[in-house]
Design an enzyme around this catalytic site. Structure first.
Site, mmCIF file in Angstrom:
data_model
loop_
_atom_site.group_PDB
_atom_site.id
_atom_site.type_symbol
_atom_site.label_atom_id
_atom_site.label_comp_id
_atom_site.label_asym_id
_atom_site.label_seq_id
_atom_site.Cartn_x
_atom_site.Cartn_y
_atom_site.Cartn_z
ATOM 1 N N ASP A 1 -1.821 6.670 6.332
ATOM 2 C CA ASP A 1 -2.586 5.645 5.636
ATOM 3 C C ASP A 1 -2.880 4.802 7.003
ATOM 4 O O ASP A 1 -1.790 3.860 7.384
ATOM 5 C CB ASP A 1 -2.359 4.797 4.552
ATOM 6 N N TRP B 1 0.867 -1.155 0.001
ATOM 7 C CA TRP B 1 0.038 -0.117 -0.034
ATOM 8 C C TRP B 1 0.975 1.318 0.193
ATOM 9 O O TRP B 1 0.476 2.144 -0.814
ATOM 10 C CB TRP B 1 -0.786 -0.016 1.194
ATOM 11 N N LYS C 1 -11.986 -2.383 7.148
ATOM 12 C CA LYS C 1 -11.200 -3.172 8.222
ATOM 13 C C LYS C 1 -11.472 -2.991 9.745
ATOM 14 O O LYS C 1 -11.529 -4.139 10.284
ATOM 15 C CB LYS C 1 -9.442 -2.559 7.969
#
Ligand code: PLP
Length: 355
Positions: A166, A99, A190
């Site tokens: 993030d 990511w 999540k």
């Protein structure tokens, strides 16, 4: 049979969230209509959106210098929105996984990107430390939890420039000092809600400073000024997010979540370290409390498929590791009860006994 849900994302949600959202999908706020078929500008949904924003602020102790907005497009859209809105010339990034490297790729479209360090040399199994950051960078971007590789930053670096983070896979899992960040973003799927909404916490005075023109839908300021109602927001995920936030509050807040997460992770890591068949993949000091990655020890590698089906017979769901690590990954997000971790540990012990 009871299922123990270890999926990495979308992932387990509390029954509290699922049941209340299901009710609202049938009859929303006693309107006699479904949450899915009413105006997002009606007073009932505005109340949901306002309460969700206020609860994010309350639970994460967001200072008045920052705003909270709900956007579509997933965390992946933030890889581009962050530099679009905050990178005039130069930004620094820490490369800690898939990511992070996707975020770096997008930032390069907008300006100079300094990658201060990378753990790619060891398949992202650790968090790099001891790097220096250019003082003329506009922000330093980090990925606080690396969902795929099972590492997490347990110390947020002290740096002279604003942070951008993030936090998709560890937001609400532990307290955070929001004042250090220009922007924090997290996809919902999540630790919060079904996929479709992304939380963005943005420092107000970081906005409006770009030389470039920003398309309206990608402009944080437009979404801040319109209280996340510039266009139709993802109403069902926002409603579900509100239920999860209420649940966190009822349980005692984010410090309580952190305690539970530490307990759960300790139980599973202890078993990985004890069991003769398994070994953890992440550097011990950087082990994630949210995504726990482990593989069969080399001499037992042939048993991997057998353990997978043994676990699935015990109701263990979603532990297959990401293809870039292999083996197993147990995601232990806030909504996962410790009973599920115990069930996995018992399964690992029973499998060890039979070999
Ligand atoms: C899942 C995840 C993403 C991608 O989220 P999308 O909502 O699918 O775009 C980004 N970063 C991290 C850390 C993630 O865990």
């Amino acid at each position: 049979m009871k299922k123990h849900n270890f999926f990495a994302g979308p992932s387990i949600l509390s029954q509290y969230t699922i049941e209340r959202t299901a009710e609202a999908i049938i009859n929303f706020a006693n309107t006699g209509l479904s949450l899915m078929e009413v105006s997002h500008r009606g007073k009932e949904f505005i109340a949901v959106s306002d309460e969700a924003r206020n609860l994010v602020k309350e639970l994460l102790e967001v200072p008045d210098t920052h705003d909270v907005i709900f956007l579509g497009g997933g965390a992946s859209l933030q890889f581009c929105m962050v530099p679009y809105n905050l990178l005039n010339k130069k930004a620094s990034y820490l490369d800690t996984g898939t990511w992070a490297s996707k975020a770096i790729k997008e930032a390069k479209i907008f300006g100079e990107v300094e990658v201060v360090a990378s753990s790619k040399d060891k398949n992202y199994s650790y968090i790099p430390k001891n790097y220096t950051i250019a003082s003329d960078s506009e922000y330093f971007h980090i990925t606080t939890n690396n969902t795929i590789f099972g590492t997490q930053m347990h110390h947020i670096p002290e740096v002279a420039i604003p942070l951008a983070a993030d936090m998709s896979s560890d937001i609400f899992s532990r307290p955070v000092d929001v004042s250090k960040y220009d922007v924090i973003y997290a996809g919902a799927q999540k630790n919060l809600a079904p996929a479709g909404v992304t939380i963005v916490i943005i420092r107000k005075d970081a906005l409006g400073k770009m030389d470039r023109k920003i398309p309206s839908m990608l402009d944080y300021k437009i979404h801040v000024d319109n209280e996340s109602m510039y266009n139709t927001p993802p109403v069902v995920p926002i409603f579900a997010a509100l239920q999860t936030l209420k649940w966190y509050k009822e349980l005692g807040g984010i410090k309580v979540m952190q305690q539970k997460n530490e307990e759960k992770a300790a139980v599973l890591y202890d078993e990985i370290d004890r069991n003769k068949l398994f070994v953890g993949t992440a550097a011990a000091e950087d082990r994630s409390l949210m995504n726990i990655c482990f593989v069969m020890k080399e001499e037992y590698a042939a048993l991997e498929d057998e353990f997978a089906s043994f676990a699935s017979k015990a109701g263990i769901v979603g532990i297959k590791g990401h293809r870039s690590v292999g083996g197993f990954r147990a995601s232990t997000y806030n909504a996962l009860p410790i009973e599920s971790v115990q069930a996995l540990v018992e399964t690992m012990q029973a499998f060890e006994k039979s070999h």
